[in-house]
Motif scaffolding. Structure first.
Motif, short mmCIF file in Angstrom:
data_model
loop_
_atom_site.label_atom_id
_atom_site.label_comp_id
_atom_site.label_asym_id
_atom_site.label_seq_id
_atom_site.Cartn_x
_atom_site.Cartn_y
_atom_site.Cartn_z
N GLU A 147 8.58 -25.67 -12.42
CA GLU A 147 8.85 -24.32 -12.88
C GLU A 147 9.35 -24.34 -14.32
O GLU A 147 9.83 -25.37 -14.82
CB GLU A 147 9.90 -23.65 -11.99
CG GLU A 147 9.43 -23.36 -10.58
CD GLU A 147 10.47 -22.62 -9.77
OE1 GLU A 147 11.67 -22.68 -10.13
OE2 GLU A 147 10.09 -21.97 -8.78
N LYS A 148 9.25 -23.20 -14.96
CA LYS A 148 9.85 -22.98 -16.27
C LYS A 148 10.63 -21.67 -16.23
O LYS A 148 10.25 -20.76 -15.49
CB LYS A 148 8.81 -22.95 -17.39
CG LYS A 148 7.75 -21.87 -17.24
CD LYS A 148 6.77 -21.92 -18.39
CE LYS A 148 5.63 -20.94 -18.22
NZ LYS A 148 6.01 -19.53 -18.18
N SER A 149 11.69 -21.58 -17.01
CA SER A 149 12.50 -20.36 -17.02
C SER A 149 12.43 -19.66 -18.37
O SER A 149 13.29 -18.84 -18.69
CB SER A 149 13.95 -20.70 -16.67
OG SER A 149 14.49 -21.62 -17.61
N ALA A 150 11.41 -19.98 -19.15
CA ALA A 150 11.17 -19.34 -20.44
C ALA A 150 9.66 -19.19 -20.60
O ALA A 150 8.89 -19.67 -19.77
CB ALA A 150 11.76 -20.19 -21.58
N TYR A 151 9.23 -18.54 -21.66
CA TYR A 151 7.79 -18.49 -21.91
C TYR A 151 7.23 -19.90 -22.07
O TYR A 151 6.15 -20.22 -21.58
CB TYR A 151 7.51 -17.67 -23.17
CG TYR A 151 7.71 -16.19 -23.01
CD1 TYR A 151 7.03 -15.48 -22.03
CD2 TYR A 151 8.57 -15.48 -23.85
CE1 TYR A 151 7.20 -14.11 -21.88
CE2 TYR A 151 8.74 -14.11 -23.72
CZ TYR A 151 8.06 -13.44 -22.73
OH TYR A 151 8.23 -12.08 -22.58
N SER A 152 7.93 -20.75 -22.79
CA SER A 152 7.46 -22.09 -23.08
C SER A 152 7.87 -23.09 -22.01
O SER A 152 9.03 -23.10 -21.57
CB SER A 152 8.03 -22.56 -24.43
OG SER A 152 7.78 -23.94 -24.64
N ALA A 153 6.93 -23.95 -21.62
CA ALA A 153 7.24 -25.03 -20.70
C ALA A 153 7.87 -26.23 -21.41
O ALA A 153 8.28 -27.19 -20.75
CB ALA A 153 5.96 -25.49 -19.99
N PHE A 154 7.97 -26.18 -22.74
CA PHE A 154 8.47 -27.32 -23.51
C PHE A 154 9.76 -26.99 -24.26
O PHE A 154 10.26 -27.85 -25.00
CB PHE A 154 7.40 -27.80 -24.49
CG PHE A 154 6.27 -28.53 -23.81
CD1 PHE A 154 6.28 -29.90 -23.68
CD2 PHE A 154 5.20 -27.82 -23.28
CE1 PHE A 154 5.24 -30.57 -23.05
CE2 PHE A 154 4.16 -28.48 -22.65
CZ PHE A 154 4.18 -29.86 -22.52
N PHE A 155 10.30 -25.78 -24.07
CA PHE A 155 11.55 -25.47 -24.75
C PHE A 155 12.68 -26.26 -24.09
O PHE A 155 12.81 -26.26 -22.87
CB PHE A 155 11.85 -23.98 -24.70
CG PHE A 155 12.97 -23.57 -25.62
CD1 PHE A 155 12.71 -23.28 -26.95
CD2 PHE A 155 14.27 -23.51 -25.17
CE1 PHE A 155 13.73 -22.92 -27.81
CE2 PHE A 155 15.31 -23.15 -26.02
CZ PHE A 155 15.04 -22.86 -27.35
N PRO A 156 13.52 -26.92 -24.87
CA PRO A 156 14.56 -27.78 -24.29
C PRO A 156 15.44 -27.04 -23.28
O PRO A 156 15.93 -25.94 -23.54
CB PRO A 156 15.37 -28.22 -25.52
CG PRO A 156 14.40 -28.15 -26.65
CD PRO A 156 13.52 -26.98 -26.35
N GLY A 157 15.59 -27.65 -22.12
CA GLY A 157 16.47 -27.12 -21.10
C GLY A 157 15.89 -26.04 -20.23
O GLY A 157 16.56 -25.57 -19.29
N ARG A 158 14.63 -25.65 -20.45
CA ARG A 158 14.07 -24.54 -19.68
C ARG A 158 12.99 -24.98 -18.69
O ARG A 158 12.44 -24.16 -17.97
CB ARG A 158 13.52 -23.46 -20.62
CG ARG A 158 14.54 -22.90 -21.60
CD ARG A 158 15.74 -22.26 -20.92
NE ARG A 158 15.40 -21.00 -20.28
CZ ARG A 158 15.44 -19.82 -20.89
NH1 ARG A 158 15.82 -19.74 -22.18
NH2 ARG A 158 15.14 -18.72 -20.25
N SER A 159 12.68 -26.27 -18.66
CA SER A 159 11.74 -26.83 -17.68
C SER A 159 11.92 -28.35 -17.65
O SER A 159 12.18 -28.96 -18.70
CB SER A 159 10.28 -26.50 -18.05
OG SER A 159 9.38 -27.17 -17.18
#
Length: 266
Positions: A147-159
């Motif tokens: 899962e990701k919790s932001a639009y980006s799957a690569f933003f630090p800390g969000r996936s």
């Protein structure tokens, strides 16, 4: 579909695909090719792919986004084809789902409004992650589902995705999914910024309109990564698509969607 002509372009629809599905008429402007050819002496940044160090990253292909968007339904056969080819070559497939919060976190309610924020928080669906993917896909036993919790799957800390890829020695990502100009573009930008080689697969991403799709491809090609067609990527993997292979994949998609989900992916 795009080719290495003066301006890569895509057809408006695919014979044999879901009759409700569509394909973007995608293009890269000739001047953008010329700019990079002058700078680096070649059109494409990444002319080789090492399958064992490559991941196909599939963004947000869940019912909330796919069912209502004919362009998203239209890319299902290509994603499935790429996934099968990369697995067979020894690479990794990673399926990325929306997490259970709206993508702007604590600011979501203020930005979207409370009702829309709640809708986005539920967009990933219910139940185990594998069962939340669009049912025409087969998920391999060794595939990642995160899962990701932001639009980006690569933003630090969000996936967890970036760390899992690094652990597995991945240095190249093939970005596919929806929406091209939101989560896919955001993921491609952050992946490039954090050190991955990025290839955006032009005819395996979906927006809502051609102009939105092409604007995102323009930005990625110009500043963050390469833009290739599915057929190009298959050739880079040593798997030429061959006559009829795309049509076979699209026909299989149609059979799966008529007959319902294949197996239990939970």
């Amino acid at each position: 579909m795009g080719t290495d002509s003066d301006a890569d372009t895509g057809a408006g629809a695919d014979e044999g695909a879901d009759p409700g599905g569509r394909t973007h008429a995608w293009r890269i402007e000739p001047r953008e090719y010329e700019r990079h050819e002058l700078r680096r002496g070649r059109r494409h940044a990444y002319e080789r792919i090492e399958a064992a160090r490559t991941a196909l990253v599939v963004i947000d292909m869940v019912a909330f986004f796919v069912a209502a968007n004919p362009y998203a339904r239209g890319i299902v056969p290509r994603i499935a084809l790429l996934a099968g080819a990369l697995r067979a070559a020894g690479g990794l497939v990673a399926w990325v789902l929306p997490g259970r919060q709206a993508p702007l976190g604590a600011r979501s309610g203020e930005f979207y409004g409370a009702a829309a924020s709640e809708v986005f928080a539920r967009s990933g669906g219910e139940g185990p992650p594998r069962g939340r993917l669009w049912p025409a896909f087969e998920v391999g036993a060794d595939d990642l589902v995160v899962e990701k919790s932001a639009y980006s799957a690569f933003f630090p800390g969000r996936s967890p995705l970036p760390g899992l890829l690094v652990e597995r020695g991945v240095d190249t990502v093939l970005v596919t999914g929806t929406l091209t100009d939101v989560c896919c573009e955001s993921s491609a930008r952050d992946a490039a910024t954090t050190g991955f080689r990025v290839l955006m697969v032009a005819d395996a991403n979906a927006a809502r309109r051609d102009r939105d799709h092409n604007a995102a491809l323009h930005v990625i090609y110009r500043s963050f990564g390469d833009v290739r067609s599915t057929a190009d990527v298959l050739r880079l993997l040593g798997e030429p698509p061959g006559p009829g292979r795309m049509a076979e994949a699209e026909a299989e998609q149609g059979r799966q969607e008529r007959n319902g989900p294949m197996g239990d992916h939970r």
